[in-house]
Design a protein around this motif. Structure first.
Motif, short mmCIF file in Angstrom:
data_model
loop_
_atom_site.label_atom_id
_atom_site.label_comp_id
_atom_site.label_asym_id
_atom_site.label_seq_id
_atom_site.Cartn_x
_atom_site.Cartn_y
_atom_site.Cartn_z
N HIS A 1 -3.57 13.97 7.33
CA HIS A 1 -4.05 13.19 8.47
C HIS A 1 -5.31 12.41 8.13
O HIS A 1 -5.47 11.25 8.50
N ARG A 2 -6.23 13.06 7.40
CA ARG A 2 -7.50 12.38 7.05
C ARG A 2 -7.28 11.25 6.07
O ARG A 2 -8.01 10.26 6.07
N ARG A 3 -6.31 11.41 5.19
CA ARG A 3 -6.12 10.41 4.14
C ARG A 3 -5.10 9.34 4.51
O ARG A 3 -4.74 8.53 3.70
N ARG A 4 -4.62 9.39 5.75
CA ARG A 4 -3.56 8.44 6.11
C ARG A 4 -4.04 7.00 5.98
O ARG A 4 -3.34 6.14 5.46
N GLY A 5 -5.31 6.76 6.45
CA GLY A 5 -5.81 5.38 6.32
C GLY A 5 -5.99 4.97 4.88
O GLY A 5 -5.60 3.87 4.48
N ALA A 6 -6.59 5.87 4.06
CA ALA A 6 -6.78 5.53 2.65
C ALA A 6 -5.46 5.42 1.94
O ALA A 6 -5.28 4.59 1.05
N GLY A 7 -4.49 6.28 2.32
CA GLY A 7 -3.18 6.20 1.67
C GLY A 7 -2.48 4.89 1.96
O GLY A 7 -1.78 4.34 1.11
N ALA A 8 -2.68 4.38 3.18
CA ALA A 8 -2.05 3.10 3.51
C ALA A 8 -2.62 1.99 2.64
O ALA A 8 -1.91 1.09 2.21
N ALA A 9 -3.93 2.05 2.38
CA ALA A 9 -4.53 1.02 1.51
C ALA A 9 -4.00 1.13 0.10
O ALA A 9 -3.68 0.14 -0.54
N ALA A 10 -3.89 2.34 -0.41
CA ALA A 10 -3.42 2.51 -1.79
C ALA A 10 -1.97 2.12 -1.91
O ALA A 10 -1.52 1.65 -2.94
N ALA A 11 -1.17 2.36 -0.87
CA ALA A 11 0.26 2.03 -0.93
C ALA A 11 0.52 0.56 -0.76
O ALA A 11 1.61 0.07 -1.01
N ALA A 12 -0.49 -0.19 -0.31
CA ALA A 12 -0.37 -1.64 -0.16
C ALA A 12 0.81 -2.03 0.71
O ALA A 12 1.59 -2.90 0.39
N GLY A 13 0.97 -1.35 1.82
CA GLY A 13 2.03 -1.75 2.74
C GLY A 13 3.31 -1.02 2.53
O GLY A 13 4.31 -1.35 3.14
N GLY A 14 3.38 -0.03 1.64
CA GLY A 14 4.60 0.72 1.44
C GLY A 14 5.00 1.43 2.72
O GLY A 14 4.20 2.08 3.37
N GLY A 15 6.29 1.34 3.12
CA GLY A 15 6.76 2.00 4.31
C GLY A 15 6.40 1.27 5.60
O GLY A 15 6.47 1.85 6.67
N THR A 16 5.98 0.03 5.55
CA THR A 16 5.66 -0.73 6.75
C THR A 16 6.52 -1.98 6.80
O THR A 16 7.00 -2.46 5.77
N ASP A 17 6.71 -2.49 8.03
CA ASP A 17 7.51 -3.71 8.21
C ASP A 17 6.67 -4.97 8.11
O ASP A 17 7.21 -6.07 8.25
N ALA A 18 5.39 -4.87 7.91
CA ALA A 18 4.54 -6.05 7.80
C ALA A 18 4.91 -6.85 6.55
O ALA A 18 5.37 -6.28 5.55
N PRO A 19 4.75 -8.18 6.58
CA PRO A 19 5.01 -8.97 5.36
C PRO A 19 4.17 -8.48 4.20
O PRO A 19 3.08 -7.92 4.39
N ALA A 20 4.68 -8.69 2.99
CA ALA A 20 4.02 -8.16 1.80
C ALA A 20 2.59 -8.67 1.68
O ALA A 20 1.66 -7.90 1.36
N ASP A 21 2.37 -9.97 1.91
CA ASP A 21 1.02 -10.50 1.76
C ASP A 21 0.07 -9.97 2.83
O ASP A 21 -1.08 -9.62 2.55
N ARG A 22 0.58 -9.84 4.08
CA ARG A 22 -0.27 -9.32 5.15
C ARG A 22 -0.65 -7.87 4.89
O ARG A 22 -1.80 -7.46 5.09
N ALA A 23 0.34 -7.08 4.46
CA ALA A 23 0.05 -5.67 4.16
C ALA A 23 -0.96 -5.54 3.03
O ALA A 23 -1.87 -4.71 3.08
N ALA A 24 -0.81 -6.37 1.97
CA ALA A 24 -1.73 -6.30 0.84
C ALA A 24 -3.14 -6.72 1.25
O ALA A 24 -4.14 -6.08 0.88
N LEU A 25 -3.25 -7.81 2.03
CA LEU A 25 -4.57 -8.27 2.46
C LEU A 25 -5.24 -7.25 3.38
O LEU A 25 -6.45 -7.02 3.31
N ASP A 26 -4.45 -6.62 4.27
CA ASP A 26 -5.02 -5.58 5.14
C ASP A 26 -5.51 -4.40 4.30
O ASP A 26 -6.56 -3.81 4.59
N ALA A 27 -4.72 -4.02 3.27
CA ALA A 27 -5.12 -2.90 2.43
C ALA A 27 -6.40 -3.23 1.66
O ALA A 27 -7.29 -2.38 1.53
N LEU A 28 -6.50 -4.45 1.14
CA LEU A 28 -7.72 -4.85 0.42
C LEU A 28 -8.92 -4.88 1.37
O LEU A 28 -10.03 -4.50 1.00
N ALA A 29 -8.68 -5.34 2.61
CA ALA A 29 -9.78 -5.39 3.57
C ALA A 29 -10.28 -3.99 3.93
O ALA A 29 -11.42 -3.82 4.35
#
Length: 350
Positions: free
Chosen positions: A210-238
């Protein structure tokens, strides 16, 4: 207990279960027994004039069929060209699986460090050696070597679970019947302690996930999400940040996260098998990819090479360099996404 947090209760339950397990087994708990750090692998070095070379294995031994890493480094004056000898020619009991070269690391205005990482695999049990390691410094034109540093051999032990007299070409048949002793009764307290330990471990893992869910989403760069690849990557970098005084582990984690984000972006956005490939293979595939990626392959090479230097060569850039790297990664994602976007129907004047 009513006001204790979930992690605190889970940790207390785990400690109680482990203590009960130790008491039921009749063995006193030993705190810190053999708690030393990871054993360092064997290393050798050589120096001549203003040049220095070193070789180090990531561990002192390996099992049959296991892989280990050999790090070769060479330091010398800026403007020189570095060459390493072919490691495969001096191997005994090992074979080369892969090789990866890092970009030169700037130590100062006058000094550079070059890196090569060689992945080896143990082929047979017993003593193994790596001989004939050489590092060459060439002049700026790449002609005759200015310095040649010869490193001493590296030795390690390859272990096996086979018997000393095992003959794989003549497998033995089944042995004669044997009598097994009657099993002793399993202590009830030990069973209860084991069950409590499993429940406590599950609770701790749930809290950590639960604690690492946010950090895991950044490391996965959008893995498992329906967001476009570029949007997911930019959100993860942000979601990544640079702070003054970051520890070495925090710097390494930051650069590893950026490399993972870029690799997954290339996989989702352009179909490159980047997450499972070496940096050299990713850059080769990027050069053959569609123009949005191939036209920006030099920028991708600089980003991934910088991440490799932090991960493999233990480079530690400052906060300003880390911010530039993050900005460069975001610019690469945004630029490739813009170039790949389809033009509006009817043209710009519609």
């Amino acid at each position: 207990m009513g006001g204790a947090s979930l992690p605190g209760r889970a940790a207390a339950l785990a400690m109680a279960a482990l203590l009960l397990c130790a008491l039921a087994a009749g063995a006193p708990a030993r705190a810190g027994d053999e708690a030393g750090g990871e054993a360092a692998g064997p290393s050798v070095a050589a120096a001549e004039g203003d040049a220095a070379a070193a070789a180090r294995l990531d561990r002192a031994g390996a099992g049959l069929g296991e892989r280990l890493r050999l790090r070769l480094t060479l330091e010398g004056p800026a403007g020189a060209i570095a060459r390493f000898s072919d490691v495969g020619e001096g191997l005994d009991g090992l074979r080369v699986v892969g090789t990866e070269d890092g970009a030169p690391l700037r130590l100062s205005a006058e000094r550079r460090r070059w890196l090569r990482v060689v992945v080896l695999e143990a082929e047979r049990a017993g003593p193994a050696r790596i001989e004939g390691l050489e590092a060459h410094l060439l002049g700026a034109g790449g002609g005759e070597a200015v310095r040649t540093l010869r490193l001493p051999p590296l030795a390690l032990e390859i272990a096996t679970v086979l018997a000393p007299d095992a003959d794989l070409s003549k497998p033995r048949g089944p042995g004669p019947p044997v009598s097994l002793p009657e099993p002793e009764g399993f202590p009830v307290a030990l069973a209860i302690a084991a069950a409590l330990a499993l429940l406590a471990a599950g609770g701790v893992l749930a809290v950590l996930r639960h604690r690492r869910r946010g950090a895991g989403a950044a490391a996965a760069a959008g893995g498992g999400t329906d967001a476009p690849a570029d949007r997911a990557a930019l959100d993860a970098l942000a979601g990544l940040s640079v702070a003054p005084g970051m520890s070495e582990r925090e710097v390494e984690a930051l650069y590893e996260a950026v490399a993972e984000i870029l690799r997954r972006y290339l996989a989702r956005g352009f179909g490159l098998d980047a997450p499972r490939r070496t940096t050299e293979e990713v850059l080769a595939a990027a050069g053959r990819a569609a123009p949005p990626v191939s036209a920006r392959a030099p920028a991708l090479k600089a980003l991934l090479a910088g991440c490799d230097l932090v991960k493999f060569a233990r480079a530690r850039p400052g906060a300003e360099a880390a911010r530039r790297m993050l900005a460069g990664a975001a610019e690469f994602v945004a630029a490739t996404a813009r170039a790949a976007a389809p033009e509006p129907e009817g043209g710009a004047g519609a």
